[in-house]
Design an enzyme around this catalytic site. Structure first.
Site, PDB file in Angstrom:
ATOM      1  N   CYS A  93       0.827  -1.184   0.000  1.00  0.00           N
ATOM      2  CA  CYS A  93       0.000   0.000   0.000  1.00  0.00           C
ATOM      3  C   CYS A  93       0.869   1.245   0.000  1.00  0.00           C
ATOM      4  CB  CYS A  93      -0.904   0.005   1.234  1.00  0.00           C
ATOM      5  SG  CYS A  93      -1.888  -1.500   1.430  1.00  0.00           S
ATOM      6  N   ASP A 146      -3.476  -9.432   7.686  1.00  0.00           N
ATOM      7  CA  ASP A 146      -2.276  -9.296   8.508  1.00  0.00           C
ATOM      8  C   ASP A 146      -2.225  -7.917   9.154  1.00  0.00           C
ATOM      9  OD1 ASP A 146      -1.878  -8.163   5.962  1.00  0.00           O
ATOM     10  OD2 ASP A 146       0.297  -8.360   6.094  1.00  0.00           O
ATOM     11  N   ILE A 175      12.439 -11.250 -19.568  1.00  0.00           N
ATOM     12  CA  ILE A 175      12.644 -10.170 -20.520  1.00  0.00           C
ATOM     13  C   ILE A 175      13.631 -10.582 -21.600  1.00  0.00           C
ATOM     14  CG2 ILE A 175      12.118  -8.285 -18.939  1.00  0.00           C
ATOM     15  CD1 ILE A 175      15.147  -7.933 -18.559  1.00  0.00           C
ATOM     16  N   SER A 181      10.771 -12.048  -6.401  1.00  0.00           N
ATOM     17  CA  SER A 181      12.036 -11.668  -7.017  1.00  0.00           C
ATOM     18  C   SER A 181      13.195 -12.311  -6.262  1.00  0.00           C
ATOM     19  CB  SER A 181      12.191 -10.139  -6.991  1.00  0.00           C
ATOM     20  OG  SER A 181      13.525  -9.751  -7.229  1.00  0.00           O
ATOM     21  N   GLY A 182      14.275 -12.608  -6.993  1.00  0.00           N
ATOM     22  CA  GLY A 182      15.478 -13.169  -6.378  1.00  0.00           C
ATOM     23  C   GLY A 182      16.412 -12.125  -5.804  1.00  0.00           C
TER      24      GLY A 182
END
Length: 635
Positions: free
Chosen positions: A2, A99, A286, A365-366
């Site tokens: 948010c 949460d 990509i 994501s890594g």
């Protein structure tokens, strides 16, 4: 995920909060809200923009008000189910499944003493109606941003600096030292802010504002302490189990979750683990225009991404990056808040935009694996440099002379190996901290000073000293883990987490980083450096863990880059803009940059003798950011 904003003891705080929240609309297109209350002789106003991820009903709406406390919160708690059970056992009754409510009740139960128990990414403001106190908090590793401006007894805060700058820009002044730091690093370190009157709440810390004007600050988690405790660890543990648990927790959502899949080790590892938990999960990768990829001598990452997708039943989506960079550059500069010169932000934004158009709100994501497990080329290069210094000078000098004469590119293609060699020789003979700084920053001290107005020489000294102070601020005897700790304190929050948050939220998408998790971090620093870099292989401990699920050809493939074909862009799409900024740019006209030194960078890059594409890209981002800052001050 948010956007949050608010004002405490601030004139016209309510309307200001509304305007701040409106600027953050891209962070939360699913809902908005505002809370107002008296605070002693003043008022508090909390604003919120909602991106609904967990508990999509109104019981998850914010600001959340319950039994005397009000909360505006940005983030995700991955151990919310465990905390919920503990709180229910203590008699707490929950209205919904979010949460957010778990966090509010955890705060009521434990206050600041319970912050270290939170596992997730978060920035929040919580107001106590009884005491009139406002507390601002930021997560342990700085995944989520929180900017604030203080005036007298008051404070205004927001998830993004652009919101504060848009409303208070006429009274904010550019911090020249922060801009100097951005030139050195190509980002602004987390300990500084581009405007002098603004600040970033430090990772793992909180600030309490009281109605009488007192401000109390505290730290609830220390990365340095975790690293030092890890160095003393003598037990054994299963690294794959730790990462698997983190990945499983990061998949918690009431909306679809997808992954970034570059075909490299980190994203492939997470995608494989995620696919085991959620069969058929989507992934996004990509590709670049063929002529750009050839000019940049970029590896074929797509081939590996396709292999991973086929093996694990992943629904792979390929996005070709052939962007209108002249249009995207100012747009990304706006969204990134501060001058950040990493074109990977464009990749992240375009991937998240495509995912969002397909109905995906959450991406894994890594990010963070390279910093924690010594996966960057600079880590190996700095280890090799120690050995290189033992080579007799009679051997080194002819090699250095030869490499210096070699071009990094012709008119048709670039030579990555020559670029790497030149980069290595620029720091190979320097002392440890200086060599590490030079291995990943843009200029040495003399080059940086020569690019700037002479009056900024003191700022250059300050920035260099700050890097040294941070690097040496530990008791670790392990060279590799000293580099990993410095990266985790500087590079990770200042650049990678910052651009990931801003670029993904610009597309109204949440990116989660399972490697940047407090339990994974603890595990990473329990691994000695000689298990992270073995011979000429970096990230070996992570590779061994990944072999439990990934094929060896993926685990041991050459390292790719989540970057962009900068040299191709500079020589084609952006060449006219580079000339304009060099000759007529605001930074040059203001005297911040020296035109002659800037022209020298342009000439060196154009000749192919040096690769200055990253330097010039960052100067373009800095120019656009500076234009926006000057414009805001005049309105």
């Amino acid at each position: 995920m948010c956007g949050i904003a608010g004002a405490y003891f601030w004139p016209d705080g309510g309307p200001l909060t509304d305007r701040l929240t409106k600027t953050l609309a891209h962070r939360g297109p699913d809902g908005s809200g505002r809370y107002d209350h008296r605070a002693g002789e003043g008022e508090v106003h909390l604003g919120h923009r909602r991106l609904s991820i967990v508990d999509l009903t109104e019981t998850g709406a914010q600001p959340m008000v319950k039994d005397g406390f009000a909360l505006t919160y940005n983030g995700e708690l991955y151990n919310a189910p465990e905390l919920r059970k503990e709180l229910e056992a203590a008699g707490v009754r929950f209205r919904g499944t979010s949460d957010t409510e778990v966090l509010l009740e955890a705060w009521r139960q434990w206050g600041t003493q319970g912050l270290h128990r939170l596992r997730g990414m978060f920035a929040f403001g919580v107001f106590d109606e009884c005491s009139g106190e406002l507390v601002l908090v930021r997560d342990q590793l700085g995944i989520k941003p929180l900017f604030l401006v203080r005036r007298g007894k008051g404070v205004a805060f927001a998830s993004e600096l652009k919101a504060l700058a848009a409303e208070l820009g006429g009274s904010l002044t550019v911090d020249d030292t922060a801009l100097v730091a951005s030139l050195l690093y190509y980002w602004v370190p987390d300990g500084r802010c581009a405007f002098s009157e603004a600040e970033k709440l430090p990772p793992g810390s909180w600030a309490r504002f009281r109605p009488n004007g007192d401000v109390e600050r505290g730290t609830f988690w220390s990365l340095r302490q975790v690293a030092e405790e890890g160095a003393e660890y003598e037990g054994e543990f299963d690294l794959n189990a730790v990462i698997e648990d983190s990945t499983r927790k990061h998949l918690i959502a009431d909306v679809p979750v997808a992954t970034f899949l570059s075909g490299g080790l980190d994203s492939s590892y997470l995608t494989a683990l995620a696919a085991r938990e959620q069969p058929g999960i989507s992934a996004y990768t990509i590709g670049f225009r063929a002529e750009d990829a050839k000019f940049e001598a970029m590896p074929d990452d797509l081939m590996y991404a396709k292999k991973v997708a086929a093996k694990f039943g992943v629904d792979l989506h390929e996005i070709e990056i052939a962007p209108q960079v002249l249009d995207l550059l100012p747009r990304m500069t706006y969204h990134l808040d501060e001058p950040i010169g990493d074109p990977a932000a464009i990749n992240s934004y375009l991937i998240c935009t495509a995912a969002r158009e397909a109905g995906v709100k959450v991406m894994l994501s890594g990010m963070g694996a390279d910093e924690l497990f010594a996966g960057y080329r600079k880590h190996l290069a700095n280890k090799i440099a120690v050995r290189y210094q033992r080579v007799p000078g009679l051997v080194r000098r002819p090699v250095e002379s030869l490499v210096d004469r070699l071009p990094v590119a012709t008119s048709k293609r670039g030579f990555r190996s020559v670029r790497f060699a030149k980069r290595f020789l620029s720091f190979a003979e320097l002392p440890e901290e200086t060599a590490f700084r030079r291995s990943y920053t843009m200029y040495d001290q003399a080059e940086l000073a020569g690019l700037l107005n002479p009056d900024l020489a003191g700022a250059v000294d300050d920035v260099i000293t700050e890097h040294a102070d941070t690097y040496h601020d530990n008791t670790l005897s392990d060279f590799v883990n000293r580099m990993c700790l410095a990266d985790s304190r500087l590079f990770l929050p200042g650049l990678n987490l910052a651009y990931t948050d801003r670029s993904s939220m610009a597309a109204s998408t949440e990116v989660r980083t399972p490697f940047v998790d407090i339990e994974v971090v603890k595990a990473a620093f329990r691994i000695p450096g000689d298990k992270k870099i073995v011979k000429r292989q970096g990230k070996m401990a992570l590779k061994e863990a990944a072999l439990s699920i990934l094929p060896a050809e993926i685990v041991h493939r050459p390292k790719g880059l989540f970057s962009a074909p900068l040299r191709a862009w500079m020589s084609r799409d952006l060449a006219p803009l580079v000339r304009e900024v060099t000759n007529e740019g605001e930074l040059v006209k203001a005297g911040f940059l020296r035109r002659e030194a800037l022209q020298r960078l342009v000439d060196e890059d154009a000749s192919g003798q040096q690769d200055r594409s990253k330097h010039l890209w960052h100067i373009l981002t800095l120019e656009y950011w500076y234009r926006g800052a000057v414009s805001a001050r005049s309105t």
